[in-house]
Each structure stands twice: as C-alpha cells, then as structure tokens.
Design a protein around this motif. Structure first.
Motif, PDB file in Angstrom:
ATOM      1  N   ALA A  58       1.997   5.858  11.565  1.00 14.73           N
ATOM      2  CA  ALA A  58       1.893   5.435  10.175  1.00 14.73           C
ATOM      3  C   ALA A  58       2.641   6.452   9.327  1.00 14.73           C
ATOM      4  CB  ALA A  58       0.438   5.343   9.724  1.00 14.73           C
ATOM      5  N   VAL A  59       3.513   5.961   8.436  1.00 17.11           N
ATOM      6  CA  VAL A  59       4.332   6.836   7.611  1.00 17.11           C
ATOM      7  C   VAL A  59       4.270   6.372   6.159  1.00 17.11           C
ATOM      8  CG1 VAL A  59       5.894   7.180   9.574  1.00 17.11           C
ATOM      9  CG2 VAL A  59       6.510   5.528   7.792  1.00 17.11           C
ATOM     10  N   VAL A  60       4.630   7.269   5.258  1.00 14.22           N
ATOM     11  CA  VAL A  60       4.858   6.896   3.865  1.00 14.22           C
ATOM     12  C   VAL A  60       6.265   7.339   3.500  1.00 14.22           C
ATOM     13  CG1 VAL A  60       2.472   6.897   3.100  1.00 14.22           C
ATOM     14  CG2 VAL A  60       3.751   9.033   3.065  1.00 14.22           C
ATOM     15  N   GLY A  61       6.946   6.529   2.714  1.00 14.15           N
ATOM     16  CA  GLY A  61       8.305   6.843   2.304  1.00 14.15           C
ATOM     17  C   GLY A  61       8.339   7.406   0.905  1.00 14.15           C
ATOM     18  N   ASP A  62       9.570   7.630   0.420  1.00 11.22           N
ATOM     19  CA  ASP A  62       9.704   8.162  -0.927  1.00 11.22           C
ATOM     20  C   ASP A  62      10.301   7.134  -1.885  1.00 11.22           C
ATOM     21  OD1 ASP A  62      12.279   8.043  -0.055  1.00 11.22           O
ATOM     22  OD2 ASP A  62      12.798  10.107  -0.566  1.00 11.22           O
ATOM     23  N   GLY A  63      10.361   5.872  -1.438  1.00 12.59           N
ATOM     24  CA  GLY A  63      10.891   4.806  -2.280  1.00 12.59           C
ATOM     25  C   GLY A  63       9.789   3.864  -2.724  1.00 12.59           C
ATOM     26  N   PRO A  64      10.163   2.799  -3.428  1.00 11.95           N
ATOM     27  CA  PRO A  64       9.168   1.827  -3.891  1.00 11.95           C
ATOM     28  C   PRO A  64       8.457   1.158  -2.733  1.00 11.95           C
ATOM     29  CG  PRO A  64      11.289   1.521  -4.999  1.00 11.95           C
ATOM     30  CD  PRO A  64      11.516   2.478  -3.874  1.00 11.95           C
ATOM     31  N   ALA A  93       5.464  11.393   8.042  1.00  5.38           N
ATOM     32  CA  ALA A  93       4.613  10.801   9.077  1.00  5.38           C
ATOM     33  C   ALA A  93       3.183  11.271   8.868  1.00  5.38           C
ATOM     34  CB  ALA A  93       5.111  11.197  10.461  1.00  5.38           C
ATOM     35  N   LEU A  94       2.253  10.325   8.859  1.00  3.80           N
ATOM     36  CA  LEU A  94       0.839  10.638   8.638  1.00  3.80           C
ATOM     37  C   LEU A  94       0.091  10.827   9.945  1.00  3.80           C
ATOM     38  CD1 LEU A  94       0.086   8.019   5.835  1.00  3.80           C
ATOM     39  CD2 LEU A  94       0.716  10.428   5.548  1.00  3.80           C
ATOM     40  N   PRO A 142      14.092   4.560  14.570  1.00  3.39           N
ATOM     41  CA  PRO A 142      12.872   5.112  13.960  1.00  3.39           C
ATOM     42  C   PRO A 142      11.639   4.984  14.840  1.00  3.39           C
ATOM     43  CG  PRO A 142      14.116   3.878  12.326  1.00  3.39           C
ATOM     44  CD  PRO A 142      14.797   3.645  13.641  1.00  3.39           C
ATOM     45  N   TRP A 143      11.485   3.839  15.499  1.00  2.00           N
ATOM     46  CA  TRP A 143      10.299   3.614  16.329  1.00  2.00           C
ATOM     47  C   TRP A 143      10.313   4.465  17.598  1.00  2.00           C
ATOM     48  CZ3 TRP A 143      13.314  -0.310  14.271  1.00  2.00           C
ATOM     49  CH2 TRP A 143      14.445  -0.674  15.021  1.00  2.00           C
ATOM     50  N   ASP A 144      11.497   4.956  18.004  1.00  5.32           N
ATOM     51  CA  ASP A 144      11.582   5.788  19.199  1.00  5.32           C
ATOM     52  C   ASP A 144      10.926   7.154  18.992  1.00  5.32           C
ATOM     53  OD1 ASP A 144      13.121   3.945  20.735  1.00  5.32           O
ATOM     54  OD2 ASP A 144      14.943   4.601  19.726  1.00  5.32           O
ATOM     55  N   HIS A 145      11.008   7.678  17.767  1.00  2.00           N
ATOM     56  CA  HIS A 145      10.570   9.065  17.565  1.00  2.00           C
ATOM     57  C   HIS A 145       9.467   9.234  16.530  1.00  2.00           C
ATOM     58  CE1 HIS A 145      12.661   9.584  13.678  1.00  2.00           C
ATOM     59  NE2 HIS A 145      13.675   8.927  14.194  1.00  2.00           N
ATOM     60  N   ALA A 146       9.061   8.174  15.830  1.00  8.51           N
ATOM     61  CA  ALA A 146       8.112   8.339  14.725  1.00  8.51           C
ATOM     62  C   ALA A 146       6.831   9.036  15.166  1.00  8.51           C
ATOM     63  CB  ALA A 146       7.788   6.984  14.099  1.00  8.51           C
ATOM     64  N   ALA A 147       6.205   8.547  16.226  1.00  6.09           N
ATOM     65  CA  ALA A 147       4.957   9.144  16.691  1.00  6.09           C
ATOM     66  C   ALA A 147       5.207  10.409  17.504  1.00  6.09           C
ATOM     67  CB  ALA A 147       4.172   8.129  17.521  1.00  6.09           C
ATOM     68  N   SER A 181       0.808  -1.221   0.000  1.00  7.12           N
ATOM     69  CA  SER A 181       0.000   0.000   0.000  1.00  7.12           C
ATOM     70  C   SER A 181       0.838   1.266   0.000  1.00  7.12           C
ATOM     71  CB  SER A 181      -0.910   0.016   1.226  1.00  7.12           C
ATOM     72  OG  SER A 181      -0.143   0.204   2.406  1.00  7.12           O
ATOM     73  N   GLY A 182       2.113   1.172   0.438  1.00  6.48           N
ATOM     74  CA  GLY A 182       2.956   2.352   0.607  1.00  6.48           C
ATOM     75  C   GLY A 182       2.951   2.893   2.008  1.00  6.48           C
ATOM     76  N   VAL A 183       1.972   2.486   2.826  1.00  6.83           N
ATOM     77  CA  VAL A 183       1.902   2.905   4.227  1.00  6.83           C
ATOM     78  C   VAL A 183       2.677   1.898   5.074  1.00  6.83           C
ATOM     79  CG1 VAL A 183       0.388   3.278   6.215  1.00  6.83           C
ATOM     80  CG2 VAL A 183      -0.310   4.061   3.949  1.00  6.83           C
ATOM     81  N   THR A 184       3.496   2.395   5.986  1.00  2.00           N
ATOM     82  CA  THR A 184       4.217   1.545   6.924  1.00  2.00           C
ATOM     83  C   THR A 184       3.894   1.987   8.343  1.00  2.00           C
ATOM     84  OG1 THR A 184       6.057   1.147   5.388  1.00  2.00           O
ATOM     85  CG2 THR A 184       6.480   0.764   7.721  1.00  2.00           C
ATOM     86  N   TRP A 185       3.581   1.023   9.183  1.00  2.00           N
ATOM     87  CA  TRP A 185       3.355   1.277  10.606  1.00  2.00           C
ATOM     88  C   TRP A 185       4.681   1.109  11.330  1.00  2.00           C
ATOM     89  CZ3 TRP A 185      -1.225   3.128  12.321  1.00  2.00           C
ATOM     90  CH2 TRP A 185      -2.310   3.021  11.450  1.00  2.00           C
ATOM     91  N   VAL A 186       5.071   2.141  12.069  1.00  2.00           N
ATOM     92  CA  VAL A 186       6.319   2.125  12.824  1.00  2.00           C
ATOM     93  C   VAL A 186       5.939   2.059  14.297  1.00  2.00           C
ATOM     94  CG1 VAL A 186       8.508   3.288  13.223  1.00  2.00           C
ATOM     95  CG2 VAL A 186       7.364   3.535  11.013  1.00  2.00           C
TER      96      VAL A 186
END
Length: 291
Positions: free
Chosen positions: A117-123, A135-136, A233-238, A89-94
């Motif tokens: 939940a984030v979206v990246g700029d890669g495939p 970050a969404l 990444p999981w320490d600061h994403a939210a 989907s392009g969405v990743t849960w961190v």
C-alpha cells in the motif's frame, strides 16, 4: 490522502493495512499453490514472446482485487495484469499476483505474491509514481515455502514475525549479488555486458527470477546486494520496503535517487556505494542495437 498534503497514517492504521496485505497475499498464494493446472498454458505475452502471462496470473490478481475492494472500496489499485483503478482515499494498493511467472510456468518452486500500500504526492485517483510515492506497508508471500515477509513504514521488517537485521557490510569482492534480466534481446545483451564486468569483481551472482524475493533475501541476509534494470512498480513496491526497513539502502542508479523502472540497487550503505560506482561506470542504461 496525499503524502504531500495529509499526514501519513498512524501506527494503528498501518497495522490494519499490513494485516490486510498479509491476508490477501496468503489467499492468493494458496490459490496459486493449490489450483495450478497440470496443463498450465500461456494465456498471452507481455514485452516479448518470452515474457509470459498465465491464466493463474489473472486469476490471482482477480482474487486480490476482490478481497481488497471488499474491505477498502475507496482505495486505488495498481496491478500487473491490467487491474488498475483510481481511488478517492489517496491509498493505492500495488500488487504483483504472481512474481516469477516463468518459474511458475515451468514448475520451478520459486515464485511469490507481492502486495503493498502506497500514497503518492499527486491528486487522488492518479497512478502513483514509484519515484515519489511513500510505501506504507508491504507483504511478500512465498507460497511454496510458506515464508512471509512483512514491513511497515517506520515499523521495521519481519520474516514470519521475527525481526530482520538486513544485509551485512562486506567488501565488494566478498559480496553475493542478486540480479535479473529483461525479456527483449537488446536489453539482455546490455545486461550481459554489465554482468560480464561485475562477475569477476564479486563473490558470485545469483538470478532467481523473482525480484520481490530477491529484495527479501537481501533483507534476510541471504544476499549481500541486488541490482536490476527494468523493474515495474509491482515488482519492487513491497520488497523494497522490506529491504529498506531491514536496514538496506534501496536506490536508483544515481546516489539519492529512488528505485524505479530505470534501475533498482540495494545493499548495506557502504556496499551500495561501492557497487553503485562500478555500475555507473558501466553505463547499464545503454541499450544494445537490435540484431
């Protein structure tokens, strides 16, 4: 969905994602608060012998992954305890299933569950990079107090539903500053050198041992600034999204850079610049030689 090629979700989808983030964070928090065994032991260690992983870390992450995949099977997941999977989907849960493991291990009532939940700029399917992701939504839940911080991109930040105004602008010498430390002796020696120079310049320092709660404390006005080297990444994403949506500047060591494992610095705009100049001059990324 890629942030570089596809429009970001609209308000309705963001609301749906945030609702899910909060529900799963609360469920994991209830597990941690009610199922902690009296004889909780170390299951393994991570970066050093003092960086512990408990059975409850892995149980909490397993619950988060099960709940997320039940409703969003096409999304990717990046979890602290090895729960990583690509998605389409392009969405990743961190997710950080237990931020503050050492506190939890010792019975200290300061720990959290962090879900973003984030979206990246890669495939699609590639692990997103915090330096380039968007970050969404984010949720940080404190199971002990019951407090829950939430934020959505462009939608502001809230504590238990009440909007947050973020940190105040104060001069550096009146700033209450949060920080944290790594787990290897060399990293700690370097951080101690920086702290020894920063402490006389500020009102005081605080070290809670929970990066997600530190960033939320900043968003709530309980801290004036926060910095730390070595966040995953999981320490600061939210927490970073909560702080940013509350009005803080959240950056890396260099002005304009994104927070990453290298460095995370957050405060109101003028203070982040002032503290940032101090930290840059102290070369906080230098590693002390091994003893």
């Amino acid at each position: 969905m890629s942030a570089a090629t596809t429009a970001l979700p609209g308000p309705e989808e963001l609301a749906t994602l945030l609702d899910l983030a909060e529900r799963v964070a609360r469920a994991a928090g209830e597990l941690l608060a009610t199922q902690r065994p009296a004889d909780l032991g170390v299951q393994s260690t991570k970066s050093s012998a003092t960086d512990v992983v408990t059975a409850m870390d892995t149980a909490s992450e397993a619950l988060l992954l099960r709940l997320l995949r039940a409703e969003r099977p096409d999304d990717g997941v990046l979890g602290e305890e090895g729960g990583a999977s690509g998605g389409t989907s392009g969405v990743t849960w961190v997710v950080d299933p237990l931020d503050g493991t050492v506190n939890y291990f010792y019975g200290l009532p300061t720990y959290a569950v962090s879900v973003a939940a984030v979206v990246g700029d890669g495939p699609p399917g590639e692990r997103p990079d915090p330096r380039t992701w968007t970050a969404l939504v984010g949720c940080v839940h404190d199971p002990v107090s019951g407090r829950t911080w939430t934020a959505s991109r462009g939608g502001g930040a809230r504590l238990d539903g009440a909007p947050l105004r973020g940190p105040a602008e104060v001069p550096l010498d009146r700033a209450l500053v949060g920080t944290g430390f790594g787990y290897t002796p060399q990293r700690r020696a370097a951080q101690a050198r920086v702290v020894a120079d920063v402490l006389p310049r500020v009102r005081d320092l605080r070290r809670a041992g929970v990066a997600s709660l530190d960033l939320c404390a900043l968003a709530t006005g309980w801290l004036d600034a926060y910095y730390e080297r070595g966040l995953q990444p999981w320490d600061h994403a939210a927490g970073a999204l909560v702080a940013a949506e509350a009005g803080a500047v959240v950056r890396g060591l260099a002005p304009g850079s994104a927070p990453s494992e290298e460095f995370c610095l957050a405060a109101a705009p003028a203070l982040v610049a002032e503290l940032g100049d101090v930290l840059v001059a102290l070369d906080p990324l230098a590693e002390e030689p091994a003893p």
